[in-house]
Design an enzyme around this catalytic site. Sequence first.
Site, mmCIF file in Angstrom:
data_model
loop_
_atom_site.group_PDB
_atom_site.id
_atom_site.type_symbol
_atom_site.label_atom_id
_atom_site.label_comp_id
_atom_site.label_asym_id
_atom_site.label_seq_id
_atom_site.Cartn_x
_atom_site.Cartn_y
_atom_site.Cartn_z
ATOM 1 N N THR A 149 0.849 -1.193 0.000
ATOM 2 C CA THR A 149 0.000 0.000 0.000
ATOM 3 C C THR A 149 0.891 1.252 0.000
ATOM 4 O O THR A 149 2.117 1.154 -0.040
ATOM 5 C CB THR A 149 -0.917 0.062 1.239
ATOM 6 O OG1 THR A 149 -0.132 0.378 2.395
ATOM 7 C CG2 THR A 149 -1.655 -1.256 1.464
ATOM 8 N N ARG A 150 0.247 2.413 0.081
ATOM 9 C CA ARG A 150 0.970 3.688 0.171
ATOM 10 C C ARG A 150 1.205 4.087 1.631
ATOM 11 O O ARG A 150 1.732 5.176 1.903
ATOM 12 C CB ARG A 150 0.160 4.773 -0.564
ATOM 13 C CG ARG A 150 0.923 6.070 -0.847
ATOM 14 C CD ARG A 150 0.125 6.989 -1.759
ATOM 15 N NE ARG A 150 -1.160 7.371 -1.197
ATOM 16 C CZ ARG A 150 -1.371 8.438 -0.435
ATOM 17 N NH1 ARG A 150 -0.379 9.250 -0.152
ATOM 18 N NH2 ARG A 150 -2.578 8.703 0.016
ATOM 19 N N LYS A 151 0.871 3.236 2.575
ATOM 20 C CA LYS A 151 1.032 3.548 3.995
ATOM 21 C C LYS A 151 2.480 3.291 4.433
ATOM 22 O O LYS A 151 2.755 2.462 5.303
ATOM 23 C CB LYS A 151 0.065 2.715 4.832
ATOM 24 C CG LYS A 151 -1.402 2.987 4.503
ATOM 25 C CD LYS A 151 -2.315 2.032 5.258
ATOM 26 C CE LYS A 151 -3.775 2.233 4.894
ATOM 27 N NZ LYS A 151 -4.667 1.261 5.576
ATOM 28 N N THR A 152 3.398 4.014 3.811
ATOM 29 C CA THR A 152 4.816 3.831 4.074
ATOM 30 C C THR A 152 5.350 4.943 4.979
ATOM 31 O O THR A 152 4.670 5.921 5.243
ATOM 32 C CB THR A 152 5.590 3.826 2.744
ATOM 33 O OG1 THR A 152 5.236 5.009 2.004
ATOM 34 C CG2 THR A 152 5.245 2.606 1.903
ATOM 35 N N HIS A 288 4.496 -4.288 5.018
ATOM 36 C CA HIS A 288 5.520 -3.266 5.254
ATOM 37 C C HIS A 288 5.331 -2.472 6.540
ATOM 38 O O HIS A 288 6.211 -1.697 6.917
ATOM 39 C CB HIS A 288 5.590 -2.301 4.069
ATOM 40 C CG HIS A 288 4.292 -1.658 3.695
ATOM 41 N ND1 HIS A 288 3.866 -0.483 4.247
ATOM 42 C CD2 HIS A 288 3.328 -2.036 2.818
ATOM 43 C CE1 HIS A 288 2.685 -0.160 3.726
ATOM 44 N NE2 HIS A 288 2.336 -1.080 2.856
#
Length: 318
Positions: A149-152, A288
């Site tokens: 996902t973009r939850k980095t 992640h």
Amino acid sequence: MSLPLSADTDLRPGQNLAHLLPPSWRAEVQRWFAEDTPSFDWAGFVVGEEEQEAVLWGKSVGVLAGVPFFDEVFTYAGCSVEWLMPEGSVIPPNSKTKVAVVRGPARQLLLGERVALNTLARCSGIASVSRRFRDLARAEGWKGTVAGTRKTTPGFRLVEKYGMMVGGVDPHRHDLSSMVMLKDNHIWATGSITSAVQTVRRVAGFSLLVNVECQSLAEADEAIAAGANIVMLDNLVGDELHGTAKELKDKWRGKREFLIETSGGIVEGGLTSRVGPHIDILSTSAVHQSCQHVDFSLKIQPKKRIGAGILTGTSTPG
């Protein structure tokens, strides 16, 4: 279901994921050093500039990932790295594995040590969890795509997305500009799914995919009718998930091309219940976020004194 980590990287001979990295990424390394050594390097003063050799040890099971970042840290510090294992390979459990040898001035080795180890440990941890998710999906015979996902972590996205790819999962969109994703807040602010899709299509054009987060069969049906390329069935599980996916595919077969994505609350133990013949994409931040890091250490080899001469711990007398 527990599977040993697979050594299969999905890369063909000659392919190297480091070749994907943009030219600008090396500037990040300078920022990492500026954060870690903003002023004087007091301890480095003690060891001086004598050439030394340090061994990188892998001390826990995991997929080795982050090689280009580790290399660049030590290149910046004026050192060289010799890898003894290729990126993507598996560090075995219950052992201490010699992964690489780093050579350079003692002070510079220690200057880069923590920056390099932190990056490698984080990237390898993400690659390890990603590899497990990929292997679990394959063991079920599922042919779809496992994605992150973009939850980095802000400022660390490139490293984390790279770790996902080394592990064998899709990194999903890299940023807000990579793909249009219309989530619940976009829909509520616009008034309807149809309005949101039509509005963004006028500016995004034909080259960007439109992904719409949906909470029900009715919402997904509206998104497809409006022209969505992907419908994300968010937090739908069990029979509701698979029944909704089947109904959408049956209704729109031959009329519209679209993909169905399942997302929301997916963890390693619940992955298999979310894959099925009508699901194309499974996206999860579990590959992640909150990943256990792979344990590495970097140890300068002690010198042995023989007579009046000094030999490194890895040398043999002539």
